[in-house]
Each structure stands twice: as structure tokens, then as C-alpha cells.
Design a protein around this motif. Structure first.
Motif, PDB file in Angstrom:
ATOM      1  N   ARG A 170      19.100  -2.287  -8.650  1.00 22.94           N
ATOM      2  CA  ARG A 170      17.799  -1.628  -8.835  1.00 22.94           C
ATOM      3  C   ARG A 170      17.911  -0.107  -8.766  1.00 22.94           C
ATOM      4  O   ARG A 170      16.912   0.603  -8.783  1.00 22.94           O
ATOM      5  N   GLY A 171      19.130   0.378  -8.612  1.00 25.71           N
ATOM      6  CA  GLY A 171      19.331   1.831  -8.589  1.00 25.71           C
ATOM      7  C   GLY A 171      19.015   2.474  -7.252  1.00 25.71           C
ATOM      8  O   GLY A 171      18.865   3.691  -7.170  1.00 25.71           O
ATOM      9  N   PHE A 172      18.894   1.672  -6.205  1.00 18.63           N
ATOM     10  CA  PHE A 172      18.558   2.238  -4.900  1.00 18.63           C
ATOM     11  C   PHE A 172      19.800   2.851  -4.233  1.00 18.63           C
ATOM     12  O   PHE A 172      20.927   2.430  -4.479  1.00 18.63           O
ATOM     13  N   TYR A 173      19.538   3.811  -3.373  1.00 17.85           N
ATOM     14  CA  TYR A 173      20.598   4.356  -2.522  1.00 17.85           C
ATOM     15  C   TYR A 173      20.682   3.534  -1.238  1.00 17.85           C
ATOM     16  O   TYR A 173      19.732   2.819  -0.873  1.00 17.85           O
ATOM     17  N   ILE A 174      21.821   3.683  -0.548  1.00 16.13           N
ATOM     18  CA  ILE A 174      22.050   2.953   0.702  1.00 16.13           C
ATOM     19  C   ILE A 174      22.327   3.974   1.807  1.00 16.13           C
ATOM     20  O   ILE A 174      23.221   4.818   1.669  1.00 16.13           O
ATOM     21  N   GLY A 206       7.486  -2.197  -9.300  1.00 18.79           N
ATOM     22  CA  GLY A 206       8.327  -1.284 -10.087  1.00 18.79           C
ATOM     23  C   GLY A 206       8.829  -0.062  -9.334  1.00 18.79           C
ATOM     24  O   GLY A 206       8.672   1.062  -9.798  1.00 18.79           O
ATOM     25  N   VAL A 207       9.434  -0.291  -8.174  1.00 16.61           N
ATOM     26  CA  VAL A 207       9.981   0.834  -7.403  1.00 16.61           C
ATOM     27  C   VAL A 207      11.274   1.330  -8.050  1.00 16.61           C
ATOM     28  O   VAL A 207      12.168   0.539  -8.340  1.00 16.61           O
ATOM     29  N   GLU A 208      11.344   2.635  -8.275  1.00 16.04           N
ATOM     30  CA  GLU A 208      12.547   3.172  -8.917  1.00 16.04           C
ATOM     31  C   GLU A 208      13.377   4.073  -8.022  1.00 16.04           C
ATOM     32  O   GLU A 208      14.593   4.079  -8.105  1.00 16.04           O
ATOM     33  N   ARG A 209      12.714   4.867  -7.185  1.00 16.43           N
ATOM     34  CA  ARG A 209      13.463   5.839  -6.364  1.00 16.43           C
ATOM     35  C   ARG A 209      13.342   5.464  -4.900  1.00 16.43           C
ATOM     36  O   ARG A 209      12.261   5.577  -4.311  1.00 16.43           O
ATOM     37  N   ALA A 210      14.462   5.020  -4.322  1.00 16.57           N
ATOM     38  CA  ALA A 210      14.389   4.572  -2.931  1.00 16.57           C
ATOM     39  C   ALA A 210      15.755   4.544  -2.276  1.00 16.57           C
ATOM     40  O   ALA A 210      16.785   4.499  -2.954  1.00 16.57           O
ATOM     41  N   MET A 234       0.819  -1.201   0.000  1.00 14.67           N
ATOM     42  CA  MET A 234       0.000   0.000   0.000  1.00 14.67           C
ATOM     43  C   MET A 234       0.864   1.267   0.000  1.00 14.67           C
ATOM     44  O   MET A 234       0.593   2.225  -0.728  1.00 14.67           O
ATOM     45  N   MET A 235       1.915   1.243   0.804  1.00 10.60           N
ATOM     46  CA  MET A 235       2.801   2.410   0.908  1.00 10.60           C
ATOM     47  C   MET A 235       3.527   2.672  -0.412  1.00 10.60           C
ATOM     48  O   MET A 235       3.713   3.822  -0.798  1.00 10.60           O
ATOM     49  N   ILE A 236       3.930   1.609  -1.078  1.00  8.80           N
ATOM     50  CA  ILE A 236       4.573   1.791  -2.380  1.00  8.80           C
ATOM     51  C   ILE A 236       3.570   2.432  -3.349  1.00  8.80           C
ATOM     52  O   ILE A 236       3.912   3.319  -4.130  1.00  8.80           O
ATOM     53  N   GLY A 237       2.312   2.011  -3.221  1.00  8.00           N
ATOM     54  CA  GLY A 237       1.247   2.616  -4.038  1.00  8.00           C
ATOM     55  C   GLY A 237       1.122   4.113  -3.773  1.00  8.00           C
ATOM     56  O   GLY A 237       1.033   4.925  -4.708  1.00  8.00           O
ATOM     57  N   PHE A 238       1.141   4.515  -2.492  1.00  9.87           N
ATOM     58  CA  PHE A 238       1.071   5.950  -2.150  1.00  9.87           C
ATOM     59  C   PHE A 238       2.227   6.702  -2.792  1.00  9.87           C
ATOM     60  O   PHE A 238       2.057   7.790  -3.343  1.00  9.87           O
ATOM     61  N   ALA A 239       3.423   6.125  -2.683  1.00 10.92           N
ATOM     62  CA  ALA A 239       4.608   6.797  -3.213  1.00 10.92           C
ATOM     63  C   ALA A 239       4.491   6.967  -4.726  1.00 10.92           C
ATOM     64  O   ALA A 239       4.828   8.018  -5.272  1.00 10.92           O
ATOM     65  N   ASP A 248      11.472 -11.720   0.981  1.00 12.88           N
ATOM     66  CA  ASP A 248      10.102 -11.294   0.680  1.00 12.88           C
ATOM     67  C   ASP A 248      10.069  -9.914   0.034  1.00 12.88           C
ATOM     68  O   ASP A 248       9.133  -9.567  -0.685  1.00 12.88           O
ATOM     69  N   PHE A 249      11.089  -9.119   0.320  1.00  7.22           N
ATOM     70  CA  PHE A 249      11.094  -7.722  -0.102  1.00  7.22           C
ATOM     71  C   PHE A 249      11.316  -7.563  -1.614  1.00  7.22           C
ATOM     72  O   PHE A 249      10.564  -6.844  -2.284  1.00  7.22           O
ATOM     73  N   TRP A 250      12.324  -8.252  -2.161  1.00  3.73           N
ATOM     74  CA  TRP A 250      12.667  -8.032  -3.576  1.00  3.73           C
ATOM     75  C   TRP A 250      11.516  -8.323  -4.536  1.00  3.73           C
ATOM     76  O   TRP A 250      11.260  -7.512  -5.441  1.00  3.73           O
ATOM     77  N   PRO A 251      10.797  -9.455  -4.394  1.00  2.59           N
ATOM     78  CA  PRO A 251       9.701  -9.697  -5.353  1.00  2.59           C
ATOM     79  C   PRO A 251       8.633  -8.597  -5.327  1.00  2.59           C
ATOM     80  O   PRO A 251       8.061  -8.263  -6.367  1.00  2.59           O
ATOM     81  N   ILE A 252       8.416  -7.998  -4.153  1.00  4.81           N
ATOM     82  CA  ILE A 252       7.382  -6.948  -4.066  1.00  4.81           C
ATOM     83  C   ILE A 252       7.840  -5.679  -4.790  1.00  4.81           C
ATOM     84  O   ILE A 252       7.105  -5.106  -5.596  1.00  4.81           O
ATOM     85  N   VAL A 253       9.085  -5.238  -4.518  1.00  3.78           N
ATOM     86  CA  VAL A 253       9.534  -4.000  -5.186  1.00  3.78           C
ATOM     87  C   VAL A 253       9.660  -4.211  -6.697  1.00  3.78           C
ATOM     88  O   VAL A 253       9.419  -3.289  -7.473  1.00  3.78           O
ATOM     89  N   ASP A 254      10.004  -5.431  -7.105  1.00  3.31           N
ATOM     90  CA  ASP A 254      10.120  -5.691  -8.546  1.00  3.31           C
ATOM     91  C   ASP A 254       8.744  -5.699  -9.208  1.00  3.31           C
ATOM     92  O   ASP A 254       8.546  -5.112 -10.265  1.00  3.31           O
TER      93      ASP A 254
END
Ligand SMILES: [Zn+2]
Length: 251
Positions: free
Chosen positions: A172-176, A150-154, A119-124, A141-147
Motif C-alpha cells: 500500500r506504499g506505507f512507511y514502517i 483509500g489511505v495513501e500517505r502513512a 473519522m481520523m482518516i477523514g480528517f487527514a 480489521d485495519f486493512w479493509p478500513i484503509v482500503d
């Protein structure tokens, strides 16, 4: 200048708890005014106060609205997933987070956490905002959901996992987000081009102030640690990480 991309200085209750528990007692004045003053004096010129529940996100908003150099995010920490009232974020945060999955204390809340994360990814996505992720013992569990979504900026804040999961984040282009944890734990080091500085204050104070109540003015200690690690000048760390934070959050 430095940017603290993740702190909780708006949250008095958590600060009071941290103060009562600090191992190295100090006489420091931890009022928000003094915390902000010390940060500014140490060249920490922007800070993001990060929401961890609906109520806390509103506290972050109110705190940030009174200060020109403080920004806020709207989020519900995975530990709060079962309490979450499913309401939409309000006003204009610079990010959605911290949100994510945390199975450190078991997987009882797994389903509630996954539902909330989606839901939160949807809001973003609808608001075109970056995400601040908190992921602990739950990357499978996390990677399949973001893939799938389609999360791009995180940013993955307080990253404390394997080389393999670091690589997956970078792919995935994420920052750390790197904080004091890196100064006293053996963690994989992300490339500077993907590194953000954060404190996660009031917890996780870096070496050489470990055991004290953490605050944004300690960001330069993390930068010094990284300067040593990468063999570059601390000014270079400041320049690159500040640009990264500005690129991700638009601040
Ligand atoms: Zn946090």
C-alpha cells in the motif's frame, strides 16, 4: 542528520512515570531542555512529538511551537477511543496520529476504535495530511478500513507484526516506523526505502541502553543496528531515513 519521527518528549506525566520505573537508574537530567540538547548533540536534528489524546495533542502543539526543530501531530490513541470528544484537530500539525486499532487488551472497545479511526482518516484526507498509525493485534480489521477509505500517505509506527502484514503495508506504499523494539525482538525488516527511524520515547529504549528512559538522542543506536542488518554505512541509513521522513511529513 537523523529525524526522530515519533516521540513523546512533550508529555511530562509519561516521562515522570518512565523515570520512576526505569530499571537502570541514571542521574541524567530529563528536563525537556536537556533532552533536546542531547538530541541535537547526537545529530538528531528534527523530532515529531506525537499526540495521544485531545489534551495531549495540544501539549504537543505548545511544546513544538517553542522549538524550531520540533514538529507535532494531532491524534487520539486507540486506547483513548471511548474518551474521545469527537472534536476536530486544530492548527497545523504535520500529521494525524497516532491513531489506529489496538486489541492487545481485548476487543471491548472495538466499535469505538473503528469509529474513531474512520473519522481520523477523514480528517487527514480533508487536510491532506499523512497518518501515523498505531496497530496492534488488529490488522484484520485495519486493512479493509484503509482500503475502503483509500489511505495513501502513512506510517505504521512501531511495527511488530508478521512478514505477511509487513508486505501488506509495503504493497500500500506505507512507511514502517522502526524503533528500539527491533534491536531486542526478532521482527521482519522493512526495506530501507520504506523505513523511518523513531524512538517512541520515553519507552522502548534500544540496545545498548535498554531499560533506561528513552529519548531522541538514542536514534543513532537504532540506525547502527539497521546499518549492521543491511550491511551498509550508518551514514547511508541516516541519508535514506531522513529523506523518507521529509517526503512523508514535508519537514
Ligand atoms: Zn507513541
Amino acid at each position: 542528520m537523523f529525524i526522530d519521527t515519533h516521540c513523546h518528549i512533550h508529555d511530562r506525566e509519561t516521562y515522570d512515570f518512565a523515570i520512576s520505573r526505569q530499571q537502570k537508574k541514571s542521574e541524567e537530567d530529563f528536563s525537556p531542555r536537556q533532552i533536546l540538547k542531547r538530541a541535537r548533540n547526537n545529530n538528531v536534528r528534527k523530532m515529531i512529538v506525537v499526540g495521544t489524546s485531545e489534551k495531549d495533542s495540544l501539549l504537543a502543539r505548545d511544546f513544538a511551537s517553542a522549538e524550531k526543530d520540533v514538529y507535532w501531530s494531532w491524534g487520539v490513541h486507540p486506547d483513548e477511543a471511548e474518551e474521545y470528544g469527537l472534536s476536530e484537530p486544530v492548527d497545523n500539525p504535520v500529521a494525524i496520529g497516532e491513531v489506529g486499532l489496538d486489541y492487545h487488551n481485548g476487543t471491548d472497545c472495538r466499535e469505538a476504535q473503528i469509529k474513531m479511526l474512520r473519522m481520523m482518516i477523514g480528517f487527514a484526507k480533508t487536510r491532506d495530511l499523512p497518518l501515523i498509525f498505531h496497530v496492534r493485534d488488529a490488522f484484520d480489521d485495519f486493512w479493509p478500513i484503509v482500503d475502503e477509505l483509500g489511505v495513501e500517505r502513512a506510517v505504521i509506527h512501531s511495527f511488530s507484526d508478521s512478514e505477511e502484514n509487513l508486505k501488506k503495508a509495503l504493497d500500500r506504499g506505507f512507511y514502517i516506523g522502526v524503533n528500539g523494539l527491533a534491536t531486542f525482538t526478532d521482527l521482519p525488516t522493512p526495506p530501507l526505502s520504506r523505513t523511518l527511524l523513531e524512538t517512541d520515547a520515553p519507552f522502548l529504549a534500544p540496545v545498548p541502553v535498554r531499560g533506561r528512559v528513552n529519548e531522541p538522542s538514542y536514534v543513532p543506536f537504532i540506525a547502527e543496528f539497521l546499518a549492521e542488518k543491511h550491511g551498509v554505512d550508518v551514514k547511508e541509513i541516516a541519508r535514506i531515513t531522513t529523506k523518507n521522513a521529509q517526503d512523508l511529513f514535508g519537514i
